[in-house]
Design a protein around this motif. Structure first.
Motif, PDB file in Angstrom:
ATOM      1  N   ASN A   1       0.862  -1.183   0.000  1.00  0.00           N
ATOM      2  CA  ASN A   1       0.000   0.000   0.000  1.00  0.00           C
ATOM      3  C   ASN A   1       0.897   1.232   0.000  1.00  0.00           C
ATOM      4  O   ASN A   1       1.390   1.645   1.039  1.00  0.00           O
ATOM      5  CB  ASN A   1      -0.915  -0.012   1.227  1.00  0.00           C
ATOM      6  CG  ASN A   1      -1.779   1.233   1.314  1.00  0.00           C
ATOM      7  OD1 ASN A   1      -1.782   2.075   0.410  1.00  0.00           O
ATOM      8  ND2 ASN A   1      -2.537   1.361   2.399  1.00  0.00           N
ATOM      9  N   ILE A   2       1.120   1.793  -1.168  1.00  0.00           N
ATOM     10  CA  ILE A   2       2.030   2.926  -1.309  1.00  0.00           C
ATOM     11  C   ILE A   2       1.549   4.133  -0.520  1.00  0.00           C
ATOM     12  O   ILE A   2       2.362   4.956  -0.077  1.00  0.00           O
ATOM     13  CB  ILE A   2       2.230   3.289  -2.805  1.00  0.00           C
ATOM     14  CG1 ILE A   2       3.271   4.393  -2.974  1.00  0.00           C
ATOM     15  CG2 ILE A   2       0.905   3.656  -3.454  1.00  0.00           C
ATOM     16  CD1 ILE A   2       4.649   4.030  -2.510  1.00  0.00           C
TER      17      ILE A   2
ATOM     18  N   TYR B   1       3.097   3.721   2.863  1.00  0.00           N
ATOM     19  CA  TYR B   1       4.536   3.972   2.797  1.00  0.00           C
ATOM     20  C   TYR B   1       4.825   5.472   2.842  1.00  0.00           C
ATOM     21  O   TYR B   1       5.642   5.949   3.637  1.00  0.00           O
ATOM     22  CB  TYR B   1       5.106   3.405   1.491  1.00  0.00           C
ATOM     23  CG  TYR B   1       5.829   2.085   1.608  1.00  0.00           C
ATOM     24  CD1 TYR B   1       5.418   1.092   2.499  1.00  0.00           C
ATOM     25  CD2 TYR B   1       6.915   1.796   0.782  1.00  0.00           C
ATOM     26  CE1 TYR B   1       6.070  -0.117   2.567  1.00  0.00           C
ATOM     27  CE2 TYR B   1       7.577   0.576   0.847  1.00  0.00           C
ATOM     28  CZ  TYR B   1       7.152  -0.375   1.745  1.00  0.00           C
ATOM     29  OH  TYR B   1       7.812  -1.576   1.806  1.00  0.00           O
ATOM     30  N   LEU B   2       4.160   6.221   1.970  1.00  0.00           N
ATOM     31  CA  LEU B   2       4.435   7.654   1.891  1.00  0.00           C
ATOM     32  C   LEU B   2       3.976   8.372   3.155  1.00  0.00           C
ATOM     33  O   LEU B   2       4.619   9.324   3.598  1.00  0.00           O
ATOM     34  CB  LEU B   2       3.764   8.251   0.661  1.00  0.00           C
ATOM     35  CG  LEU B   2       4.222   7.705  -0.702  1.00  0.00           C
ATOM     36  CD1 LEU B   2       3.635   8.548  -1.831  1.00  0.00           C
ATOM     37  CD2 LEU B   2       5.737   7.654  -0.804  1.00  0.00           C
ATOM     38  N   ARG B   3       2.882   7.909   3.734  1.00  0.00           N
ATOM     39  CA  ARG B   3       2.406   8.501   4.981  1.00  0.00           C
ATOM     40  C   ARG B   3       3.435   8.333   6.089  1.00  0.00           C
ATOM     41  O   ARG B   3       3.718   9.266   6.852  1.00  0.00           O
ATOM     42  CB  ARG B   3       1.080   7.850   5.402  1.00  0.00           C
ATOM     43  CG  ARG B   3       0.471   8.459   6.662  1.00  0.00           C
ATOM     44  CD  ARG B   3      -0.725   7.657   7.147  1.00  0.00           C
ATOM     45  NE  ARG B   3      -1.828   7.692   6.189  1.00  0.00           N
ATOM     46  CZ  ARG B   3      -2.321   6.619   5.567  1.00  0.00           C
ATOM     47  NH1 ARG B   3      -1.775   5.423   5.784  1.00  0.00           N
ATOM     48  NH2 ARG B   3      -3.337   6.730   4.748  1.00  0.00           N
TER      49      ARG B   3
ATOM     50  N   ILE C   1      -2.667  -7.366  -0.434  1.00  0.00           N
ATOM     51  CA  ILE C   1      -3.060  -6.115  -1.076  1.00  0.00           C
ATOM     52  C   ILE C   1      -1.930  -5.649  -1.990  1.00  0.00           C
ATOM     53  O   ILE C   1      -0.752  -5.810  -1.672  1.00  0.00           O
ATOM     54  CB  ILE C   1      -3.349  -5.036  -0.009  1.00  0.00           C
ATOM     55  CG1 ILE C   1      -4.621  -5.380   0.772  1.00  0.00           C
ATOM     56  CG2 ILE C   1      -3.462  -3.649  -0.639  1.00  0.00           C
ATOM     57  CD1 ILE C   1      -4.864  -4.463   1.951  1.00  0.00           C
ATOM     58  N   SER C   2      -2.274  -5.070  -3.117  1.00  0.00           N
ATOM     59  CA  SER C   2      -1.253  -4.471  -3.974  1.00  0.00           C
ATOM     60  C   SER C   2      -1.862  -3.281  -4.700  1.00  0.00           C
ATOM     61  O   SER C   2      -2.791  -3.426  -5.499  1.00  0.00           O
ATOM     62  CB  SER C   2      -0.714  -5.483  -4.990  1.00  0.00           C
ATOM     63  OG  SER C   2       0.296  -4.893  -5.783  1.00  0.00           O
ATOM     64  N   VAL C   3      -1.343  -2.092  -4.380  1.00  0.00           N
ATOM     65  CA  VAL C   3      -1.773  -0.860  -5.041  1.00  0.00           C
ATOM     66  C   VAL C   3      -0.651  -0.430  -5.974  1.00  0.00           C
ATOM     67  O   VAL C   3       0.462  -0.159  -5.529  1.00  0.00           O
ATOM     68  CB  VAL C   3      -2.073   0.253  -4.013  1.00  0.00           C
ATOM     69  CG1 VAL C   3      -2.465   1.541  -4.729  1.00  0.00           C
ATOM     70  CG2 VAL C   3      -3.164  -0.199  -3.051  1.00  0.00           C
ATOM     71  N   GLU C   4      -0.927  -0.400  -7.268  1.00  0.00           N
ATOM     72  CA  GLU C   4       0.101  -0.087  -8.262  1.00  0.00           C
ATOM     73  C   GLU C   4      -0.232   1.225  -8.968  1.00  0.00           C
ATOM     74  O   GLU C   4      -1.221   1.313  -9.685  1.00  0.00           O
ATOM     75  CB  GLU C   4       0.198  -1.224  -9.290  1.00  0.00           C
ATOM     76  CG  GLU C   4       0.532  -2.570  -8.677  1.00  0.00           C
ATOM     77  CD  GLU C   4      -0.593  -3.582  -8.837  1.00  0.00           C
ATOM     78  OE1 GLU C   4      -1.494  -3.373  -9.665  1.00  0.00           O
ATOM     79  OE2 GLU C   4      -0.575  -4.585  -8.087  1.00  0.00           O
ATOM     80  N   LEU C   5       0.581   2.233  -8.735  1.00  0.00           N
ATOM     81  CA  LEU C   5       0.386   3.545  -9.343  1.00  0.00           C
ATOM     82  C   LEU C   5       1.444   3.813 -10.391  1.00  0.00           C
ATOM     83  O   LEU C   5       2.542   3.242 -10.337  1.00  0.00           O
ATOM     84  CB  LEU C   5       0.454   4.641  -8.262  1.00  0.00           C
ATOM     85  CG  LEU C   5      -0.508   4.546  -7.077  1.00  0.00           C
ATOM     86  CD1 LEU C   5      -0.336   5.763  -6.173  1.00  0.00           C
ATOM     87  CD2 LEU C   5      -1.950   4.402  -7.532  1.00  0.00           C
TER      88      LEU C   5
ATOM     89  N   GLU D   1       1.143   9.479 -10.708  1.00  0.00           N
ATOM     90  CA  GLU D   1       0.243   9.268  -9.571  1.00  0.00           C
ATOM     91  C   GLU D   1       1.019   9.220  -8.255  1.00  0.00           C
ATOM     92  O   GLU D   1       0.552   9.763  -7.234  1.00  0.00           O
ATOM     93  CB  GLU D   1      -0.547   7.979  -9.772  1.00  0.00           C
ATOM     94  CG  GLU D   1      -1.596   8.062 -10.865  1.00  0.00           C
ATOM     95  CD  GLU D   1      -2.224   6.723 -11.196  1.00  0.00           C
ATOM     96  OE1 GLU D   1      -3.376   6.709 -11.654  1.00  0.00           O
ATOM     97  OE2 GLU D   1      -1.548   5.677 -11.021  1.00  0.00           O
ATOM     98  N   VAL D   2       2.180   8.586  -8.260  1.00  0.00           N
ATOM     99  CA  VAL D   2       2.995   8.532  -7.038  1.00  0.00           C
ATOM    100  C   VAL D   2       3.412   9.937  -6.616  1.00  0.00           C
ATOM    101  O   VAL D   2       3.306  10.303  -5.432  1.00  0.00           O
ATOM    102  CB  VAL D   2       4.244   7.646  -7.245  1.00  0.00           C
ATOM    103  CG1 VAL D   2       5.212   7.795  -6.068  1.00  0.00           C
ATOM    104  CG2 VAL D   2       3.842   6.184  -7.404  1.00  0.00           C
ATOM    105  N   LYS D   3       3.852  10.740  -7.564  1.00  0.00           N
ATOM    106  CA  LYS D   3       4.282  12.100  -7.219  1.00  0.00           C
ATOM    107  C   LYS D   3       3.105  12.957  -6.755  1.00  0.00           C
ATOM    108  O   LYS D   3       3.238  13.741  -5.800  1.00  0.00           O
ATOM    109  CB  LYS D   3       4.980  12.733  -8.421  1.00  0.00           C
ATOM    110  CG  LYS D   3       6.322  12.091  -8.756  1.00  0.00           C
ATOM    111  CD  LYS D   3       7.090  12.884  -9.791  1.00  0.00           C
ATOM    112  CE  LYS D   3       6.405  12.875 -11.148  1.00  0.00           C
ATOM    113  NZ  LYS D   3       7.191  13.581 -12.181  1.00  0.00           N
TER     114      LYS D   3
END
Length: 425
Positions: A334-335, A338-340, A370-374, A378-380
């Motif tokens: 869950n990206i 990660y970023l949070r 779970i796998s969220v792929e951006l 979208e990541v930025k």
């Protein structure tokens, strides 16, 4: 085993024990693949064998056998004293009476950590501790029927062979090509961000390197004078990194043959059989006062804690002056989380420096994770929504554990950026 050990801790010990077994059994698995080539040779018509004999094909196979044996000697040194990580013998005793298996798809879980500090100016010595101390407490052993030996899966062996190539990337002169592509821009950005801090005061700054692998970037950062903590999840990385940091006393002390496992896309015999000597440097050259550690376990579990957990992980809000992620953020399930976490643990005025592709590790997984792929944009955008200001963006072409003499090279168009924590409005 202690009576109060949990099933989760037992699974963790078994996973670690199986990794050790894979190291120990590397030679038989690698030789079996080469033996297949030898059997195929003798299945050929005699006339065809004669052509290959003129090419020295059988001698090449024998040379590969010898190289595999040398690799095995090195790998056995790494796991010669696995008790520094876990009571693996107890685990093996627990498994007695079970059937041998080839399909057990164990998961890597959090394990031990090891750290060292050169603040006292003493010769390098790396202590270690365990994330779950009670899980490694020797004691009562169940009744024993018969011993069985873990049989590594093809996936286990593939991971180990990847680790061998990782030694080239992180600990050899040959690996300098990739380190300059990946680590050098990160280190330069870190120095630039803290250019106002005198070199003799850098040790007061705390730098985190998640996904530390074999710990070379973490060590390089510590050698620049920053206090640095690496974090790694995989025992396939943790065992070798401990060995390199703690059990290596000379430059070029060890010789490995990282490319003998595949005969494809090779221009000549040297591309297959050339030795690589490691390490190219020693880890003892760390400035006085610098704290350098490597912590084992899951990034989200260790650094994502918002309250003290039952495993002893404490909140680390605002504790890290820099976070360096190299080929790491795509390991996220869950990206968003990660970023949070990266945002929460980064100190005000600190910097997040990222370098890598987006090869989402859990895409199309068969374990119901779970796998969220951006995509990159979208990541930025997500990072900005969470509270980062991104700058200094650029694309960097790089390979990853590539045989640079091969006829085939995979090149990542990796993305680089620096990011700061936006001040609260």
């Amino acid at each position: 085993m202690s009576d109060d050990i949990t099933s989760e801790e037992i699974e963790e010990q078994i996973a670690f024990s199986n990794v050790v077994a894979t190291f120990e059994q590397y030679e038989s698995y690698a030789l079996s693949a080469n033996h297949r080539r030898r059997k195929d040779y003798y299945r050929l018509p005699k006339a065809d064998q004669e052509y290959l004999e003129k090419l020295g094909y059988k001698k090449k196979l024998s040379a590969v056998d010898d190289a595999i044996h040398e690799n095995a000697l090195f790998l056995r040194k790494i796991v010669a004293d696995p008790a520094i990580f876990a009571a693996t013998q107890d685990v093996r005793d627990m498994e007695e009476g079970e059937e041998e298996h080839e399909d057990h798809d164990h998961h890597q879980s959090s394990g031990p950590s090891h750290s060292h500090s050169h603040g006292d100016g003493q010769p390098h010595s790396h202590s270690h501790s365990h994330s779950h101390t009670q899980s490694h407490t020797p004691g009562h052993r169940p009744e024993q029927k018969r011993k069985r030996r873990y049989r590594p899966t093809p996936h286990d062996v593939d991971k180990l062979m990847s680790t061998i190539k990782q030694f080239v990337r992180d600990w050899s002169e040959e690996g300098k090509i990739e380190r300059d592509q990946c680590y050098k821009p990160i280190k330069e950005a870190l120095l630039k961000h803290y250019s106002h801090v005198p070199a003799d005061e850098r040790s007061q700054l705390r730098v985190l390197t998640p996904g530390a692998g074999l710990a070379r970037l973490s060590l390089d950062v510590a050698q620049l004078g920053f206090s640095c903590q690496g974090n790694e999840f995989s025992h396939y990385m943790l065992l070798p990194s401990f060995f390199m940091l703690n059990r290596t006393d000379q430059i070029h002390e060890h010789t490995i043959y990282p490319y003998v496992h595949s005969f494809s896309n090779l221009p000549d015999r040297d591309a297959l059989l050339r030795p690589v000597r490691i390490p190219d440097i020693l880890p003892s050259n760390i400035p006085k006062g610098v704290d350098f550690s490597l912590v084992a376990g899951d990034f989200e579990e260790i650094y994502g804690a918002t309250t003290t957990t039952n495993k002893g992980h404490e909140p680390q809000d605002g504790e890290w002056d820099a976070i360096l992620t190299c080929f790491f953020i795509d390991t996220a399930k869950n990206i968003v989380n990660y970023l949070r976490i990266l945002h929460r643990i980064l100190a005000p005025g600190g910097v997040w420096i990222n370098m890598g592709p987006l090869l989402w590790h859990f895409e199309n997984n068969t374990t119901n994770d779970i796998s969220v792929e951006l995509d990159l944009e979208e990541v930025k955008t997500l990072a900005r929504e969470i509270g980062f200001d991104i700058k200094d963006e650029r694309e960097i072409s790089t390979s990853y554990t590539t045989n640079h003499q091969s006829m085939l090279s995979h090149v990542y168009k990796a993305h680089f950026w620096t990011a700061t924590k936006r001040e609260s409005q």
